[in-house]
Enzyme design. Structure first.
Site, short mmCIF file in Angstrom:
data_model
loop_
_atom_site.label_atom_id
_atom_site.label_comp_id
_atom_site.label_asym_id
_atom_site.label_seq_id
_atom_site.Cartn_x
_atom_site.Cartn_y
_atom_site.Cartn_z
N LYS A 128 44.21 44.80 62.66
CA LYS A 128 42.82 45.26 62.52
C LYS A 128 42.72 46.63 63.18
CE LYS A 128 40.66 45.19 65.92
NZ LYS A 128 40.05 45.13 67.26
N ASP A 141 36.40 39.08 67.65
CA ASP A 141 36.96 39.77 66.48
C ASP A 141 37.44 38.81 65.39
OD1 ASP A 141 36.54 42.21 67.60
OD2 ASP A 141 38.64 42.61 68.10
O1 C5P Z 1 36.13 37.85 72.35
P1 C5P Z 1 37.45 38.20 72.96
O2 C5P Z 1 38.08 37.07 73.71
O3 C5P Z 1 38.40 38.83 72.00
O4 C5P Z 1 37.11 39.34 74.00
C1 C5P Z 1 37.92 39.59 75.11
C2 C5P Z 1 37.06 40.17 76.21
O5 C5P Z 1 36.61 41.48 75.82
C3 C5P Z 1 35.79 39.41 76.52
O6 C5P Z 1 36.02 38.41 77.46
C4 C5P Z 1 34.88 40.49 77.06
O7 C5P Z 1 35.19 40.74 78.41
C5 C5P Z 1 35.29 41.72 76.28
N1 C5P Z 1 34.41 41.97 75.11
C6 C5P Z 1 33.16 42.51 75.32
N2 C5P Z 1 32.35 42.76 74.25
C7 C5P Z 1 32.78 42.51 72.98
C8 C5P Z 1 34.06 41.96 72.75
C9 C5P Z 1 34.86 41.70 73.85
O8 C5P Z 1 32.75 42.75 76.45
N3 C5P Z 1 31.97 42.79 71.96
#
Ligand code: C5P
Length: 300
Positions: free
Chosen positions: A16, A144
């Protein structure tokens, strides 16, 4: 009969690429509000699933040893989440992950693996899930994952789950490069200096590579300065890509993978060959963006 019971469903879990990423706000739960223009590459991991007497999971490929094979792996978390939602349909399955994407590198490897696992197991188990149901399960696994379920050019808002698919988009010849540093996404978000940036400009009609690059020059990746503060070596990757015939260079996601866009596949290939020679330890691949999730499989 034997054929349908024995079939292996194998899907690419594409890289991605955040062509542009603006951080526009912060939710009460700590997640950031984003505006992102996203494409998927013809290059990625591969998830294969097959019925078996008992569940099993293994990994291979250049980055297969960099991940835990236990229940924390996003592939197994995706399997378990799908099973919990559709308990009647599921049978044991052997799952194999061929890992070609560097881990924790801003190109959504784990999220794309989770999305491919959801799609592959849905097919294997004959689950007729609505796309919105799968996206909802996906969002519990990572912000994502819903966009990775789409696998085509899109505009994402919210924390990444509010998705507008783009009906047309130029095919972009690209190089992806990573100097081998793993980056923690939460640390990058925590290091941001500003969280109230302007939204991405409205998308004009983008009918050529030149149009896309012109649009991108008026945009940013707001995570870049936070990432370089944590890992200054990322600037080296951007610098090396700028030394090639690239029309546009930027870091994807929270890094450290950076992408470059070229006018042709041969220019991308030439750039990748030269970069591999000068930086033999780096992950470097020439690829292109894909228009359809369908381009990615399934191959049975
Ligand atoms: O959702 P995912 O586990 O991929 O995201 C990893 C970390 O990235 C989250 O725990 C958060 O700290 C941060 N994040 C964020 N805002 C987003 C996506 C991710 O703060 N839109």
């Amino acid at each position: 009969m034997l054929d349908s019971l024995d079939r292996t469903i194998s899907l690419i879990a594409p890289a991605k690429i955040n062509l542009a990423l603006h951080v526009t706000g912060l939710r009460d739960d700590g997640y950031h509000l984003l505006d992102s223009l996203v494409v998927f590459a013809a290059f990625g991991d591969r998830v294969s699933v097959k019925r078996a007497p008992v569940d099993s999971f293994d990994m291979s490929g250049p980055f297969g040893r960099k991940l835990p094979g236990d229940e924390s792996n996003l592939v197994l978390r995706a399997r378990d989440a799908l099973r919990a939602r559709f308990p009647k349909h599921t049978t044991p399955a052997v799952i194999h992950l061929e890992k070609h994407l560097p881990v924790a590198s801003g190109i959504g490897g784990g999220s794309s693996d989770a999305a491919a696992t959801l799609r592959a197991l849905t097919a294997l188990w004959g689950i007729e899930a609505e796309p919105a149901q799968l996206a909802k399960i996906g969002l519990t696994l990572g912000a994502d994952v819903p966009m990775c379920l789409q696998g085509q050019p899109l505009f994402a808002r919210g924390i990444g789950e509010d998705i507008e698919r783009l009906a047309t988009f130029p095919r972009l010849p690209m190089v992806l490069a990573n100097n081998g540093v793993s980056i923690s996404t939460p640390q990058v978000f925590a290091a941001l200096e500003r969280r109230d940036n302007p939204a991405l400009p409205a998308l004009p009609a983008l009918s050529s590579i030149k149009d896309v690059c012109a649009y991108l020059t008026a945009t940013d990746n707001h995570l870049f300065s936070a990432t370089t503060k944590l890992i200054p070596a990322i600037s080296e990757t951007v610098g090396a890509l700028h030394q090639t015939a690239a029309r546009f260079v930027r870091m994807s996601g929270s890094g450290g993978t950076c992408f470059a866009i070229y006018d042709s596949d041969s220019e991308a290939q030439t750039a990748a060959t030269a970069l591999k020679q000068s930086k033999p330890d780096w992950f470097v691949v020439a690829t292109n963006s894909v228009m359809e999730g369908a381009d990615l499989g399934p191959h049975r």
